[in-house]
Design a protein around this motif. Structure first.
Motif, PDB file in Angstrom:
ATOM      1  N   GLU A 230      70.904  -6.698  14.968  1.00 48.25           N
ATOM      2  CA  GLU A 230      71.335  -7.958  14.350  1.00 48.25           C
ATOM      3  C   GLU A 230      70.035  -8.621  13.881  1.00 48.25           C
ATOM      4  N   VAL A 231      69.863  -8.776  12.576  1.00 43.86           N
ATOM      5  CA  VAL A 231      68.564  -9.201  12.048  1.00 43.86           C
ATOM      6  C   VAL A 231      68.658 -10.561  11.381  1.00 43.86           C
ATOM      7  N   VAL A 232      67.722 -11.452  11.760  1.00 47.94           N
ATOM      8  CA  VAL A 232      67.566 -12.722  11.040  1.00 47.94           C
ATOM      9  C   VAL A 232      66.267 -12.626  10.251  1.00 47.94           C
ATOM     10  N   LEU A 233      66.357 -12.769   8.936  1.00 46.12           N
ATOM     11  CA  LEU A 233      65.180 -12.711   8.082  1.00 46.12           C
ATOM     12  C   LEU A 233      64.808 -14.134   7.674  1.00 46.12           C
ATOM     13  N   VAL A 234      63.631 -14.589   8.125  1.00 47.25           N
ATOM     14  CA  VAL A 234      63.151 -15.921   7.746  1.00 47.25           C
ATOM     15  C   VAL A 234      62.192 -15.703   6.582  1.00 47.25           C
ATOM     16  N   SER A 235      62.630 -16.065   5.385  1.00 40.67           N
ATOM     17  CA  SER A 235      61.874 -15.678   4.198  1.00 40.67           C
ATOM     18  C   SER A 235      61.374 -16.864   3.391  1.00 40.67           C
ATOM     19  N   GLY A 236      60.100 -16.795   3.018  1.00 40.75           N
ATOM     20  CA  GLY A 236      59.533 -17.736   2.055  1.00 40.75           C
ATOM     21  C   GLY A 236      60.060 -17.397   0.670  1.00 40.75           C
ATOM     22  N   PRO A 237      59.637 -18.169  -0.346  1.00 42.96           N
ATOM     23  CA  PRO A 237      60.158 -17.943  -1.701  1.00 42.96           C
ATOM     24  C   PRO A 237      59.743 -16.578  -2.258  1.00 42.96           C
ATOM     25  N   VAL A 238      60.702 -15.741  -2.574  1.00 48.14           N
ATOM     26  CA  VAL A 238      60.434 -14.410  -3.147  1.00 48.14           C
ATOM     27  C   VAL A 238      61.381 -14.165  -4.322  1.00 48.14           C
ATOM     28  N   ARG A 239      61.004 -13.205  -5.165  1.00 48.84           N
ATOM     29  CA  ARG A 239      61.845 -12.863  -6.305  1.00 48.84           C
ATOM     30  C   ARG A 239      62.677 -11.634  -6.006  1.00 48.84           C
ATOM     31  N   LEU A 240      63.140 -11.510  -4.787  1.00 45.21           N
ATOM     32  CA  LEU A 240      63.908 -10.323  -4.411  1.00 45.21           C
ATOM     33  C   LEU A 240      65.322 -10.752  -4.076  1.00 45.21           C
ATOM     34  N   VAL A 241      66.255  -9.822  -4.228  1.00 43.57           N
ATOM     35  CA  VAL A 241      67.625 -10.093  -3.813  1.00 43.57           C
ATOM     36  C   VAL A 241      67.671  -9.957  -2.301  1.00 43.57           C
ATOM     37  N   ALA A 242      68.310 -10.892  -1.624  1.00 47.99           N
ATOM     38  CA  ALA A 242      68.380 -10.830  -0.162  1.00 47.99           C
ATOM     39  C   ALA A 242      69.029  -9.511   0.261  1.00 47.99           C
ATOM     40  N   PRO A 243      68.444  -8.849   1.275  1.00 47.96           N
ATOM     41  CA  PRO A 243      68.976  -7.535   1.660  1.00 47.96           C
ATOM     42  C   PRO A 243      70.373  -7.632   2.274  1.00 47.96           C
ATOM     43  N   ALA A 244      71.141  -6.547   2.074  1.00 48.17           N
ATOM     44  CA  ALA A 244      72.503  -6.504   2.609  1.00 48.17           C
ATOM     45  C   ALA A 244      72.459  -6.334   4.129  1.00 48.17           C
ATOM     46  N   GLY A 245      73.414  -6.902   4.824  1.00 47.02           N
ATOM     47  CA  GLY A 245      73.550  -6.674   6.259  1.00 47.02           C
ATOM     48  C   GLY A 245      72.559  -7.439   7.109  1.00 47.02           C
ATOM     49  N   VAL A 246      71.908  -8.444   6.517  1.00 44.86           N
ATOM     50  CA  VAL A 246      70.882  -9.210   7.223  1.00 44.86           C
ATOM     51  C   VAL A 246      71.172 -10.693   6.993  1.00 44.86           C
ATOM     52  N   GLU A 247      70.974 -11.508   8.038  1.00 47.00           N
ATOM     53  CA  GLU A 247      71.160 -12.952   7.839  1.00 47.00           C
ATOM     54  C   GLU A 247      69.843 -13.549   7.354  1.00 47.00           C
ATOM     55  N   THR A 248      69.822 -14.036   6.119  1.00 49.44           N
ATOM     56  CA  THR A 248      68.575 -14.549   5.544  1.00 49.44           C
ATOM     57  C   THR A 248      68.531 -16.072   5.618  1.00 49.44           C
ATOM     58  N   ARG A 249      67.431 -16.612   6.172  1.00 50.78           N
ATOM     59  CA  ARG A 249      67.243 -18.066   6.203  1.00 50.78           C
ATOM     60  C   ARG A 249      66.029 -18.387   5.334  1.00 50.78           C
ATOM     61  N   LYS A 250      66.267 -19.110   4.256  1.00 49.74           N
ATOM     62  CA  LYS A 250      65.185 -19.377   3.300  1.00 49.74           C
ATOM     63  C   LYS A 250      64.426 -20.647   3.665  1.00 49.74           C
ATOM     64  N   ILE A 251      63.108 -20.522   3.635  1.00 51.73           N
ATOM     65  CA  ILE A 251      62.242 -21.678   3.912  1.00 51.73           C
ATOM     66  C   ILE A 251      61.142 -21.735   2.849  1.00 51.73           C
ATOM     67  N   GLU A 252      60.387 -22.829   2.838  1.00 54.36           N
ATOM     68  CA  GLU A 252      59.288 -22.926   1.871  1.00 54.36           C
ATOM     69  C   GLU A 252      57.929 -22.975   2.561  1.00 54.36           C
ATOM     70  N   THR A 253      57.797 -23.846   3.561  1.00 55.85           N
ATOM     71  CA  THR A 253      56.461 -24.079   4.137  1.00 55.85           C
ATOM     72  C   THR A 253      56.302 -23.352   5.482  1.00 55.85           C
ATOM     73  N   ALA A 254      55.042 -23.288   5.927  1.00 53.07           N
ATOM     74  CA  ALA A 254      54.740 -22.648   7.211  1.00 53.07           C
ATOM     75  C   ALA A 254      55.447 -23.370   8.361  1.00 53.07           C
ATOM     76  N   ARG A 255      55.469 -24.702   8.279  1.00 55.26           N
ATOM     77  CA  ARG A 255      56.115 -25.440   9.379  1.00 55.26           C
ATOM     78  C   ARG A 255      57.615 -25.174   9.422  1.00 55.26           C
ATOM     79  N   GLU A 256      58.208 -25.067   8.213  1.00 54.24           N
ATOM     80  CA  GLU A 256      59.642 -24.717   8.181  1.00 54.24           C
ATOM     81  C   GLU A 256      59.859 -23.302   8.712  1.00 54.24           C
ATOM     82  N   MET A 257      58.907 -22.398   8.397  1.00 57.57           N
ATOM     83  CA  MET A 257      59.045 -21.016   8.886  1.00 57.57           C
ATOM     84  C   MET A 257      58.982 -20.992  10.408  1.00 57.57           C
ATOM     85  N   LEU A 258      58.079 -21.783  10.980  1.00 57.48           N
ATOM     86  CA  LEU A 258      57.972 -21.841  12.441  1.00 57.48           C
ATOM     87  C   LEU A 258      59.284 -22.365  13.043  1.00 57.48           C
TER      88      LEU A 258
END
Ligand code: CTP
Length: 398
Positions: A230-258
């Protein structure tokens, strides 16, 4: 090894269609059954006779070949194989797949199948680069279609660039991997992956960032999910399509990533593949900075929290069993990475030599470093690095 497995091979039109014949030979030699379908375009380049002679099976060319349902219906044909392969996949075939069109036998089978699909595109470089093809590619990838190639090189049409059909051996290797028994050795495990760059605002319209594409982190997230995690992907801004089968949480800054990473815990493992900005601007401006306001203007930077170090330092009970970092270095890769592992307190570091333009590329040469030592991995695709790492993580969490 693959004896008993079979593929449905759809051969699209294009000069490279002859390579499909070599692919059939490789598959048959490996004991993989091949049932082939020629599109009208494909039949202009290779004959049903040569395809049939190599595959040892009836070759299908037309939807009406299947009207005699007593023989085999198109639904059955689309599902009888373990994998559907399209090689070469033309721009037209990719567009029809993305749109869900079904106006001939090949596209009807592609729409009707419930099996995994692997495509090897081949087309003129401008057709490949066209926004329409790239959008179709992103759509197909997001639906879980595996894409092999295209290669870059001289093209039959006289141009140079990406668009050449991948070599038969490369397509064969991808088919072998797709037919290999699915591992589920990470089932029941929860893993958080950080990925991509962070953006640190200077004012509402400007920011500090870096060249991370997020490809390696997303590949790791996908590879872990493919093994059942069960994967949570914490991702900064990228030009990629979010991968299938993964829960993606989008953030912008380092503090938000933490924050997002800590909020995703507890987890069995955390993999920090993000290229986090080490510093942020102290007191980012609320309004757009104006040029007139300051020649020689300078920014005051303050250090960002270190996510990898923070997670590694969590007290027992909260700390994931395995914490993995990446280290992008341009010199003395192993020495710096080993020091980084100790300083940040993580279990493993995947050291990454970025002196040769890894950022944004599809390949990576890494060294896996743990408390016992360092292991060099050969240069390979980022997907292959991710799969190998996922295998190691599965073994460590077993
Ligand atoms: N990392 C992190 N949070 C930060 C900085 C880095 O989680 N604020 C993680 C990265 O995701 C990576 C590892 O730390 O897994 C190493 O990142 P790197 O940029 O190589 O290390 P730095 O701490 O920036 O060290 P240096 O700049 O001295 O090389």
């Amino acid at each position: 090894m693959n004896t008993g497995k079979s593929v449905l091979l759809i051969i699209g039109g294009g000069v490279a269609a002859y390579k499909a014949l070599l692919l059939i030979r490789l598959l048959k030699t490996a004991g993989v059954g091949v049932r082939a379908v020629l599109t009208a375009g494909g039949a202009q380049f290779v004959t049903p006779l040569s395809v049939g002679a190599l595959s040892g099976e009836k070759v299908f060319t037309d939807l009406f070949d299947l009207t005699d349902e007593a023989e085999m219906g198109h639904i059955q044909l689309s599902r009888a194989a373990d994998l559907v392969v399209v090689a070469p996949a033309t721009a037209d075939l990719m567009a029809k797949m993305a749109a869900g069109l079904a106006d001939d036998l090949a596209t009807t089978l592609l729409l009707a199948t419930d099996k995994d699909v692997l495509i090897a595109p081949a087309m003129n470089v401008r057709m490949w680069d066209h926004a329409a093809t790239q959008a179709n590619l992103a759509t197909l990838r997001a639906r879980g279609v595996t894409v092999v190639g295209p290669d870059e090189g001289d093209m039959a049409c006289g141009e140079y660039g990406p668009g050449r059909l991948a070599e038969p051996e490369a397509i064969f290797a991808a088919i072998e991997a797709a037919l290999a028994p699915r591992l589920s050795d990470l089932a029941g495990k929860r893993i958080v992956v950080t990925s991509g760059p962070t953006h640190e605002p200077i004012d509402p319209v400007r920011y500090i960032a870096n060249r991370s594409s997020g490809k390696q982190g997303q590949a790791v997230a996908s590879a872990l999910a493919a093994r059942g995690a069960e994967v949570v992907l914490v991702s900064g801004p990228v030009r990629l399509v979010a991968p299938a089968g993964v829960e993606t949480r989008k953030i912008e800054t380092a503090r938000e990533m933490l924050d997002a990473t800590l909020a995703a815990l507890p987890a069995d493992a955390v993999v920090c593949a993000a290229a986090v900005a080490d510093y942020r601007v102290d007191g980012a401006a609320e309004h757009k900075l104006k040029k007139a306001d300051g020649a020689g203007r300078s920014l005051t930077l303050v250090e960002n929290p270190d996510i990898l170090a923070t997670v590694s330092a969590l007290p027992e009970g909260q700390r994931p069993r395995l914490v993995v970092g990446f280290a992008a270095e341009t010199q003395e890769v192993i020495a710096y990475a080993q020091a980084k592992r100790t300083r940040k307190g993580c279990d493993w570091i995947v050291a990454n030599d970025v002196s040769q333009g890894v950022f944004g590329g599809d390949e990576n040469a890494v060294t896996l470093i743990d408390a016992k030592g360092a292991e060099d991995w050969p240069r390979m695709g980022k997907d292959a690095v991710a799969e190998k790492l996922a295998g190691r993580i599965a073994a460590a969490l077993a």
